[in-house]
Design a protein around this motif. Sequence first.
Motif, PDB file in Angstrom:
ATOM      1  N   ILE A  50      47.607  17.071  58.480  1.00  0.00           N
ATOM      2  CA  ILE A  50      47.239  18.359  57.892  1.00  0.00           C
ATOM      3  C   ILE A  50      48.046  19.420  58.630  1.00  0.00           C
ATOM      4  O   ILE A  50      47.958  19.534  59.855  1.00  0.00           O
ATOM      5  CB  ILE A  50      45.726  18.631  58.054  1.00  0.00           C
ATOM      6  CG1 ILE A  50      44.904  17.453  57.524  1.00  0.00           C
ATOM      7  CG2 ILE A  50      45.349  19.937  57.362  1.00  0.00           C
ATOM      8  CD1 ILE A  50      45.137  17.101  56.077  1.00  0.00           C
ATOM      9  N   THR A  51      48.837  20.203  57.902  1.00  0.00           N
ATOM     10  CA  THR A  51      49.710  21.177  58.551  1.00  0.00           C
ATOM     11  C   THR A  51      49.245  22.614  58.369  1.00  0.00           C
ATOM     12  O   THR A  51      49.712  23.495  59.100  1.00  0.00           O
ATOM     13  CB  THR A  51      51.156  21.037  58.038  1.00  0.00           C
ATOM     14  OG1 THR A  51      51.192  21.295  56.629  1.00  0.00           O
ATOM     15  CG2 THR A  51      51.680  19.621  58.303  1.00  0.00           C
ATOM     16  N   ALA A  52      48.330  22.876  57.430  1.00  0.00           N
ATOM     17  CA  ALA A  52      47.774  24.224  57.265  1.00  0.00           C
ATOM     18  C   ALA A  52      46.623  24.167  56.265  1.00  0.00           C
ATOM     19  O   ALA A  52      46.622  23.338  55.352  1.00  0.00           O
ATOM     20  CB  ALA A  52      48.832  25.211  56.771  1.00  0.00           C
ATOM     21  N   VAL A  53      45.647  25.058  56.461  1.00  0.00           N
ATOM     22  CA  VAL A  53      44.584  25.300  55.481  1.00  0.00           C
ATOM     23  C   VAL A  53      44.334  26.804  55.488  1.00  0.00           C
ATOM     24  O   VAL A  53      44.083  27.378  56.551  1.00  0.00           O
ATOM     25  CB  VAL A  53      43.268  24.568  55.827  1.00  0.00           C
ATOM     26  CG1 VAL A  53      42.194  24.896  54.793  1.00  0.00           C
ATOM     27  CG2 VAL A  53      43.479  23.063  55.912  1.00  0.00           C
ATOM     28  N   HIS A  54      44.399  27.426  54.308  1.00  0.00           N
ATOM     29  CA  HIS A  54      44.270  28.881  54.285  1.00  0.00           C
ATOM     30  C   HIS A  54      44.100  29.391  52.858  1.00  0.00           C
ATOM     31  O   HIS A  54      44.165  28.639  51.890  1.00  0.00           O
ATOM     32  CB  HIS A  54      45.505  29.535  54.920  1.00  0.00           C
ATOM     33  CG  HIS A  54      46.805  28.963  54.435  1.00  0.00           C
ATOM     34  ND1 HIS A  54      47.807  28.595  55.295  1.00  0.00           N
ATOM     35  CD2 HIS A  54      47.258  28.667  53.190  1.00  0.00           C
ATOM     36  CE1 HIS A  54      48.832  28.109  54.597  1.00  0.00           C
ATOM     37  NE2 HIS A  54      48.518  28.147  53.320  1.00  0.00           N
ATOM     38  N   ASN A  55      43.887  30.692  52.748  1.00  0.00           N
ATOM     39  CA  ASN A  55      43.872  31.356  51.450  1.00  0.00           C
ATOM     40  C   ASN A  55      45.291  31.747  51.052  1.00  0.00           C
ATOM     41  O   ASN A  55      46.194  31.863  51.898  1.00  0.00           O
ATOM     42  CB  ASN A  55      43.017  32.629  51.510  1.00  0.00           C
ATOM     43  CG  ASN A  55      43.677  33.699  52.361  1.00  0.00           C
ATOM     44  OD1 ASN A  55      43.848  33.528  53.565  1.00  0.00           O
ATOM     45  ND2 ASN A  55      44.081  34.800  51.749  1.00  0.00           N
ATOM     46  N   HIS A  56      45.496  31.964  49.761  1.00  0.00           N
ATOM     47  CA  HIS A  56      46.691  32.655  49.279  1.00  0.00           C
ATOM     48  C   HIS A  56      46.295  33.970  48.612  1.00  0.00           C
ATOM     49  O   HIS A  56      47.074  34.916  48.602  1.00  0.00           O
ATOM     50  CB  HIS A  56      47.461  31.799  48.263  1.00  0.00           C
ATOM     51  CG  HIS A  56      48.175  30.635  48.872  1.00  0.00           C
ATOM     52  ND1 HIS A  56      48.910  29.752  48.109  1.00  0.00           N
ATOM     53  CD2 HIS A  56      48.273  30.184  50.156  1.00  0.00           C
ATOM     54  CE1 HIS A  56      49.436  28.805  48.893  1.00  0.00           C
ATOM     55  NE2 HIS A  56      49.056  29.046  50.143  1.00  0.00           N
ATOM     56  N   LEU A  57      45.116  34.010  48.021  1.00  0.00           N
ATOM     57  CA  LEU A  57      44.626  35.164  47.264  1.00  0.00           C
ATOM     58  C   LEU A  57      43.405  35.762  47.947  1.00  0.00           C
ATOM     59  O   LEU A  57      42.769  35.121  48.787  1.00  0.00           O
ATOM     60  CB  LEU A  57      44.248  34.731  45.838  1.00  0.00           C
ATOM     61  CG  LEU A  57      45.342  34.047  45.013  1.00  0.00           C
ATOM     62  CD1 LEU A  57      44.754  33.489  43.728  1.00  0.00           C
ATOM     63  CD2 LEU A  57      46.476  35.017  44.714  1.00  0.00           C
ATOM     64  N   LEU A  58      43.066  36.981  47.559  1.00  0.00           N
ATOM     65  CA  LEU A  58      41.841  37.646  47.986  1.00  0.00           C
ATOM     66  C   LEU A  58      41.007  37.980  46.746  1.00  0.00           C
ATOM     67  O   LEU A  58      41.565  38.265  45.683  1.00  0.00           O
ATOM     68  CB  LEU A  58      42.156  38.943  48.743  1.00  0.00           C
ATOM     69  CG  LEU A  58      43.016  38.810  50.007  1.00  0.00           C
ATOM     70  CD1 LEU A  58      43.345  40.195  50.562  1.00  0.00           C
ATOM     71  CD2 LEU A  58      42.291  37.976  51.063  1.00  0.00           C
ATOM     72  N   ARG A  59      39.689  37.915  46.886  1.00  0.00           N
ATOM     73  CA  ARG A  59      38.745  38.329  45.836  1.00  0.00           C
ATOM     74  C   ARG A  59      38.696  37.370  44.645  1.00  0.00           C
ATOM     75  O   ARG A  59      38.059  37.683  43.638  1.00  0.00           O
ATOM     76  CB  ARG A  59      39.038  39.757  45.318  1.00  0.00           C
ATOM     77  CG  ARG A  59      39.046  40.826  46.394  1.00  0.00           C
ATOM     78  CD  ARG A  59      39.331  42.206  45.801  1.00  0.00           C
ATOM     79  NE  ARG A  59      40.598  42.266  45.071  1.00  0.00           N
ATOM     80  CZ  ARG A  59      41.784  42.369  45.647  1.00  0.00           C
ATOM     81  NH1 ARG A  59      41.890  42.417  46.973  1.00  0.00           N
ATOM     82  NH2 ARG A  59      42.882  42.425  44.907  1.00  0.00           N
ATOM     83  N   ALA A  60      39.370  36.229  44.707  1.00  0.00           N
ATOM     84  CA  ALA A  60      39.330  35.289  43.581  1.00  0.00           C
ATOM     85  C   ALA A  60      37.930  34.707  43.453  1.00  0.00           C
ATOM     86  O   ALA A  60      37.226  34.489  44.446  1.00  0.00           O
ATOM     87  CB  ALA A  60      40.347  34.177  43.784  1.00  0.00           C
TER      88      ALA A  60
END
Length: 297
Positions: free
Chosen positions: A110-120
């Motif tokens: 696993i190299t990253a876990v995160h958001n790309h958008l806000l308020r979705a």
Amino acid sequence: MKCMIPFITAAGLLAAGATAAAAQDVDWNAVDGALGRKAAVVGDTHRYPFPRTDLNVTLDGVTIKPGLALGGWVVFKPMHGQAMVMGDLVLLETEINPVMAKMIANGLEITAVHNHLLRANPATFYMHVGGHGDPVKLANAIREGIAESKTPMTVAAPPAQQPAIDLDTAQIDQIIGAKGQANGGVYQLGVPRRDPITENGMALTPTGPMGVNSAMGFQPTGGGKAAITGDFVLTGEEVNPVVKALRSNGIEVTAIHSHMLTEQPRIIFMHFWANDDAIKLAKGLRAAIDKTASKTN
């Protein structure tokens, strides 16, 4: 019994004298079969789409099409007789831990876990994965991991023709300095960097399939407007000039983070969002591109 895929560096592979089949002898039909779909083949890469067509995600009143921000994928590239794999999976919050547990159990990284958008709504997260080894074993491991989510495992037949893009795409191309293409009602463009990017000593080429082009998507929202999102591929010193360029042009910066672990040079990904006049937004994106070492037409 689960197949365990060891992680070794490029140097380790060479030292071990890997004797797997040469790149041209990889059984890509078996990889296709393990993943349940055909790859898009560009150069020596095989890229497999895993769009979240099952999700109904809205953001600021816009229903997000899979091609705008819900298009998960994995890509395979031959490496020293075996393969390296990289991917970006779109997950709901409740899916993150089950998918991660299965990926780790199967020897993937696993190299990253995160958001790309806000308020979705619902909120979506993005899990980046990687690995090296036998491509068929890698494909089976990824299939098992993805199956822990509700990502559709069957592929819908492509439409007879692409939905119309109600935007001046020729002008967008001219402003951005790249030729885009329609994908499921979204106009997508990719801008490569001038400098090469490597991972474990391997050049990440072709850059588009390997996920290291700055990517921009325009989804028409009526009256010449478009919702835009994507990510810029940046070196550290470019981050804040691009933040300022985007924000001064009415484009929201929604995430700044890494996707990989050992790439050279170190790369930062910056995600963005806006819904406004498409030509105005294209000019804002170009102002940001001009702050980077990017190749444009």
